[in-house]
Motif scaffolding. Structure first.
Motif, PDB file in Angstrom:
ATOM      1  N   VAL A  61       0.900  -1.461  -0.231  1.00 52.02           N
ATOM      2  CA  VAL A  61      -0.251  -0.323   0.029  1.00 52.02           C
ATOM      3  C   VAL A  61       0.628   0.682   0.008  1.00 52.02           C
ATOM      4  O   VAL A  61       1.495   1.526   0.801  1.00 52.02           O
ATOM      5  N   ALA A  62       0.579   2.121  -0.860  1.00 46.54           N
ATOM      6  CA  ALA A  62       1.795   3.421  -0.807  1.00 46.54           C
ATOM      7  C   ALA A  62       0.588   4.920  -1.093  1.00 46.54           C
ATOM      8  O   ALA A  62      -0.874   4.771  -0.616  1.00 46.54           O
ATOM      9  N   ILE A  63       1.538   5.978   0.116  1.00 43.39           N
ATOM     10  CA  ILE A  63       0.240   7.416  -0.228  1.00 43.39           C
ATOM     11  C   ILE A  63       1.186   8.146  -1.125  1.00 43.39           C
ATOM     12  O   ILE A  63       2.613   7.569  -0.981  1.00 43.39           O
ATOM     13  N   TYR A  64       0.267   8.599  -1.955  1.00 46.97           N
ATOM     14  CA  TYR A  64       0.823  10.120  -3.051  1.00 46.97           C
ATOM     15  C   TYR A  64       1.323  11.317  -2.224  1.00 46.97           C
ATOM     16  O   TYR A  64      -0.722  11.527  -1.532  1.00 46.97           O
ATOM     17  N   ARG A  65       2.049  11.310  -1.992  1.00 49.61           N
ATOM     18  CA  ARG A  65       2.913  12.994  -1.331  1.00 49.61           C
ATOM     19  C   ARG A  65       2.819  14.311  -2.338  1.00 49.61           C
ATOM     20  O   ARG A  65       3.835  14.351  -2.777  1.00 49.61           O
ATOM     21  N   GLY A  66       1.860  14.593  -2.970  1.00 48.67           N
ATOM     22  CA  GLY A  66       2.231  15.559  -4.382  1.00 48.67           C
ATOM     23  C   GLY A  66       1.596  16.854  -4.523  1.00 48.67           C
ATOM     24  O   GLY A  66       0.215  16.856  -3.535  1.00 48.67           O
ATOM     25  N   TRP A  67       1.195  16.791  -5.617  1.00 48.27           N
ATOM     26  CA  TRP A  67       0.306  18.418  -5.849  1.00 48.27           C
ATOM     27  C   TRP A  67      -0.472  17.758  -6.048  1.00 48.27           C
ATOM     28  O   TRP A  67      -1.199  16.957  -6.702  1.00 48.27           O
ATOM     29  N   MET A  68      -2.015  18.569  -6.278  1.00 52.01           N
ATOM     30  CA  MET A  68      -3.202  18.460  -6.688  1.00 52.01           C
ATOM     31  C   MET A  68      -3.055  17.737  -8.158  1.00 52.01           C
ATOM     32  O   MET A  68      -2.642  18.577  -9.155  1.00 52.01           O
ATOM     33  N   ILE A  69      -4.077  16.569  -7.970  1.00 53.88           N
ATOM     34  CA  ILE A  69      -4.173  16.314  -9.864  1.00 53.88           C
ATOM     35  C   ILE A  69      -5.605  15.860 -10.107  1.00 53.88           C
ATOM     36  O   ILE A  69      -6.103  15.903  -9.393  1.00 53.88           O
ATOM     37  N   LYS A  70      -5.944  16.343 -10.756  1.00 51.82           N
ATOM     38  CA  LYS A  70      -7.239  16.254 -11.637  1.00 51.82           C
ATOM     39  C   LYS A  70      -7.874  14.048 -11.243  1.00 51.82           C
ATOM     40  O   LYS A  70      -7.076  13.243 -11.708  1.00 51.82           O
ATOM     41  N   PRO A  71      -9.117  13.910 -11.169  1.00 50.64           N
ATOM     42  CA  PRO A  71      -8.886  12.592 -11.498  1.00 50.64           C
ATOM     43  C   PRO A  71      -8.876  11.283 -12.088  1.00 50.64           C
ATOM     44  O   PRO A  71      -8.201  10.213 -12.123  1.00 50.64           O
ATOM     45  N   ARG A  72      -8.790  12.338 -13.139  1.00 50.05           N
ATOM     46  CA  ARG A  72      -8.292  11.363 -14.498  1.00 50.05           C
ATOM     47  C   ARG A  72      -7.028  10.897 -14.664  1.00 50.05           C
ATOM     48  O   ARG A  72      -6.507  10.003 -15.359  1.00 50.05           O
ATOM     49  N   TYR A  73      -6.274  11.465 -13.960  1.00 55.32           N
ATOM     50  CA  TYR A  73      -4.494  11.582 -13.976  1.00 55.32           C
ATOM     51  C   TYR A  73      -4.012  10.473 -12.689  1.00 55.32           C
ATOM     52  O   TYR A  73      -2.930   9.813 -12.873  1.00 55.32           O
ATOM     53  N   TYR A  74      -5.322  11.236 -11.458  1.00 57.35           N
ATOM     54  CA  TYR A  74      -4.758   9.727 -10.545  1.00 57.35           C
ATOM     55  C   TYR A  74      -5.196   8.669 -10.972  1.00 57.35           C
ATOM     56  O   TYR A  74      -4.431   7.974 -10.622  1.00 57.35           O
ATOM     57  N   ALA A  75      -5.983   7.891 -11.558  1.00 54.04           N
ATOM     58  CA  ALA A  75      -6.464   6.968 -12.268  1.00 54.04           C
ATOM     59  C   ALA A  75      -5.579   6.740 -12.833  1.00 54.04           C
ATOM     60  O   ALA A  75      -5.341   5.061 -12.732  1.00 54.04           O
ATOM     61  N   MET A  76      -4.654   7.278 -13.468  1.00 51.54           N
ATOM     62  CA  MET A  76      -3.802   6.590 -14.696  1.00 51.54           C
ATOM     63  C   MET A  76      -2.140   6.292 -13.390  1.00 51.54           C
ATOM     64  O   MET A  76      -2.288   5.168 -13.863  1.00 51.54           O
ATOM     65  N   LEU A  77      -1.997   7.089 -12.746  1.00 51.64           N
ATOM     66  CA  LEU A  77      -1.161   6.891 -11.701  1.00 51.64           C
ATOM     67  C   LEU A  77      -1.537   5.783 -11.012  1.00 51.64           C
ATOM     68  O   LEU A  77      -0.410   4.644 -10.527  1.00 51.64           O
ATOM     69  N   TYR A  78      -3.088   5.516 -10.531  1.00 51.83           N
ATOM     70  CA  TYR A  78      -3.633   4.179  -9.630  1.00 51.83           C
ATOM     71  C   TYR A  78      -3.246   3.244 -10.410  1.00 51.83           C
ATOM     72  O   TYR A  78      -2.404   2.178 -10.045  1.00 51.83           O
ATOM     73  N   ASP A  79      -3.909   3.046 -11.691  1.00 47.65           N
ATOM     74  CA  ASP A  79      -3.655   2.073 -12.988  1.00 47.65           C
ATOM     75  C   ASP A  79      -1.917   1.306 -12.814  1.00 47.65           C
ATOM     76  O   ASP A  79      -1.860   0.474 -12.926  1.00 47.65           O
ATOM     77  N   ALA A  80      -0.969   2.802 -13.133  1.00 50.25           N
ATOM     78  CA  ALA A  80       0.291   2.122 -13.800  1.00 50.25           C
ATOM     79  C   ALA A  80       0.646   1.163 -12.894  1.00 50.25           C
ATOM     80  O   ALA A  80       1.691   0.552 -12.144  1.00 50.25           O
ATOM     81  N   LEU A  81       0.798   1.951 -11.055  1.00 44.54           N
ATOM     82  CA  LEU A  81       1.667   1.834 -10.198  1.00 44.54           C
ATOM     83  C   LEU A  81       0.964   0.004  -9.887  1.00 44.54           C
ATOM     84  O   LEU A  81       1.999  -0.500  -9.078  1.00 44.54           O
ATOM     85  N   LYS A  82      -0.043   0.265  -9.964  1.00 42.88           N
ATOM     86  CA  LYS A  82      -0.883  -1.263  -9.622  1.00 42.88           C
ATOM     87  C   LYS A  82       0.180  -2.494 -10.379  1.00 42.88           C
ATOM     88  O   LYS A  82       0.582  -3.400 -10.273  1.00 42.88           O
ATOM     89  N   GLN A  83       0.953  -1.981 -11.748  1.00 45.15           N
ATOM     90  CA  GLN A  83       1.468  -2.975 -12.605  1.00 45.15           C
ATOM     91  C   GLN A  83       2.379  -2.964 -11.423  1.00 45.15           C
ATOM     92  O   GLN A  83       3.018  -4.182 -12.038  1.00 45.15           O
ATOM     93  N   LYS A  84       2.708  -2.191 -10.589  1.00 42.92           N
ATOM     94  CA  LYS A  84       3.860  -3.070 -10.084  1.00 42.92           C
ATOM     95  C   LYS A  84       3.918  -3.421  -8.935  1.00 42.92           C
ATOM     96  O   LYS A  84       4.840  -3.281  -7.882  1.00 42.92           O
ATOM     97  N   GLY A  85       2.518  -3.385  -8.462  1.00 44.00           N
ATOM     98  CA  GLY A  85       2.467  -4.249  -7.125  1.00 44.00           C
ATOM     99  C   GLY A  85       2.068  -2.961  -6.398  1.00 44.00           C
ATOM    100  O   GLY A  85       1.879  -4.167  -4.900  1.00 44.00           O
ATOM    101  N   ILE A  86       1.896  -2.365  -6.567  1.00 48.09           N
ATOM    102  CA  ILE A  86       2.023  -0.656  -5.345  1.00 48.09           C
ATOM    103  C   ILE A  86      -0.245  -0.313  -5.051  1.00 48.09           C
ATOM    104  O   ILE A  86      -0.100   0.153  -6.836  1.00 48.09           O
ATOM    105  N   THR A  87      -0.207  -0.590  -4.703  1.00 45.76           N
ATOM    106  CA  THR A  87      -1.879   0.400  -4.033  1.00 45.76           C
ATOM    107  C   THR A  87      -2.309   1.244  -3.544  1.00 45.76           C
ATOM    108  O   THR A  87      -1.949   1.283  -2.714  1.00 45.76           O
ATOM    109  N   LEU A  88      -2.247   2.384  -3.940  1.00 43.62           N
ATOM    110  CA  LEU A  88      -2.480   3.657  -3.687  1.00 43.62           C
ATOM    111  C   LEU A  88      -3.486   3.495  -2.659  1.00 43.62           C
ATOM    112  O   LEU A  88      -4.479   2.982  -2.871  1.00 43.62           O
TER     113      LEU A  88
END
Length: 307
Positions: A61-88
């Motif tokens: 499990v991970a926490i993103y600590r950074g600048w505000m991003i629109k939900p569509r970018y958050y979804a991209m980040l979420y999916d990409a990290l999931k491919q590395k075994g990391i779940t926001l």
């Protein structure tokens, strides 16, 4: 639990300067940390954005600590990290739930100023109909913001409308807000009834009124840290009754979120808004190590599914 920060725009091996203190505090306390490129994420290249993030050896499990991003970018980040075994810690749906004011309004509406909103398309194409919506407030004062942020430090000319019935003045304030937000206008605009809060002082730069307000971070519906919202004001020991607000927090569809709470001039407390905990800022004078210690203390909860 891993913490993922934005990297410096000019050096992908360094953390963004604005998050350096947080990054060092997290490392000192033993958190695994990683860096992602916000610029590449916003360029629709999420896999490249997280190329510096190490694969997880087990589900993590991970926490993103950074600048505000629109939900569509958050979804991209979420999916990409999931491919590395990391779940926001928050799913894209949970992120939107607290990040966009209208999504969580029903949960807090009995304990927050009355509010209405209009989507961006209507704001851009039917501006007069948006202004007509102000009629529900009569001649009461209101503030304008988008679904995420206000321009509160431009209080007089891009935030506060003293009389909702004064259409000319309202038009000017709303026009200023929309123009200055530009492409950063987030989803639409929100009108909120202005309520008088317990006054502390005026901001030394913008002259906006500062009130007794607290930012509370919740992890798995439990408050882990209560912070003074304003660095520029003196606070006494008066704090909200967290038992009351915990009852409301249990209905929030998020694992990690913030609740901003302020004291009304009349003496009771009100919820200002909710926010996703990953992109909610810490005041400059906040105890950064204390913040990360509070997350570390609850790290054993990090793998739980939300109720």
């Amino acid at each position: 639990m891993r913490i993922i920060y934005c990297s410096d725009p000019l050096d992908s091996n360094r953390v963004d300067a604005d998050y350096e203190t947080e990054y060092e505090a997290a490392r000192k306390l033993g958190f695994s940390v990683g860096l992602m490129s916000l610029e590449l994420l916003l360029a629709d290249e999420p896999e490249q954005a997280i190329r510096k993030v190490n694969w997880a050896s087990d589900t993590e499990v991970a926490i993103y600590r950074g600048w505000m991003i629109k939900p569509r970018y958050y979804a991209m980040l979420y999916d990409a990290l999931k491919q590395k075994g990391i779940t926001l810690i928050n799913t894209p749906e949970q992120y939107r739930h607290c990040h966009h004011f209208p999504c969580s309004y029903d949960i807090i509406k009995e304990h927050t100023p009355a509010s209405i909103w209009f989507p961006e398309e209507q704001v851009r194409d039917q501006f007069d109909s948006v202004l007509e919506g102000l009629q529900v407030f009569g001649d009461q004062p209101v503030i304008v913001k988008d679904y995420v942020k206000s321009r509160k430090h431009e209080w007089e000319d891009a935030c506060y409308i003293p009389n909702a019935a004064d259409k000319d003045h309202a038009r000017q304030v709303v026009s200023n807000f929309v123009t200055r937000q530009g492409d950063d206008l987030n989803e639409g605009i929100v009108f909120r009834k202005f309520v008088r809060l317990e006054f502390l002082n005026h901001h030394p730069k913008s002259d906006m009124p500062l009130s007794k307000e607290y930012r509370v971070f919740f992890l798995d519906h439990q408050p882990v840290l209560v912070l003074h919202y304003w660095d520029e004001a003196e606070y006494d020991e008066d704090r909200p009754d967290m038992e009351f607000f915990m009852e409301i927090a249990r209905r929030v569809e998020s694992r990690f979120f913030t609740m901003d709470i302020a004291k009304l001039e009349a003496g009771s407390w009100t919820i200002v808004e909710l926010g996703d905990g990953q992109v909610s800022g810490l005041p400059d004078l906040a105890d950064i190590e204390g913040f990360y210690r509070s997350l570390h203390r609850d790290d054993t909860m990090a793998g739980k599914e939300m109720d």
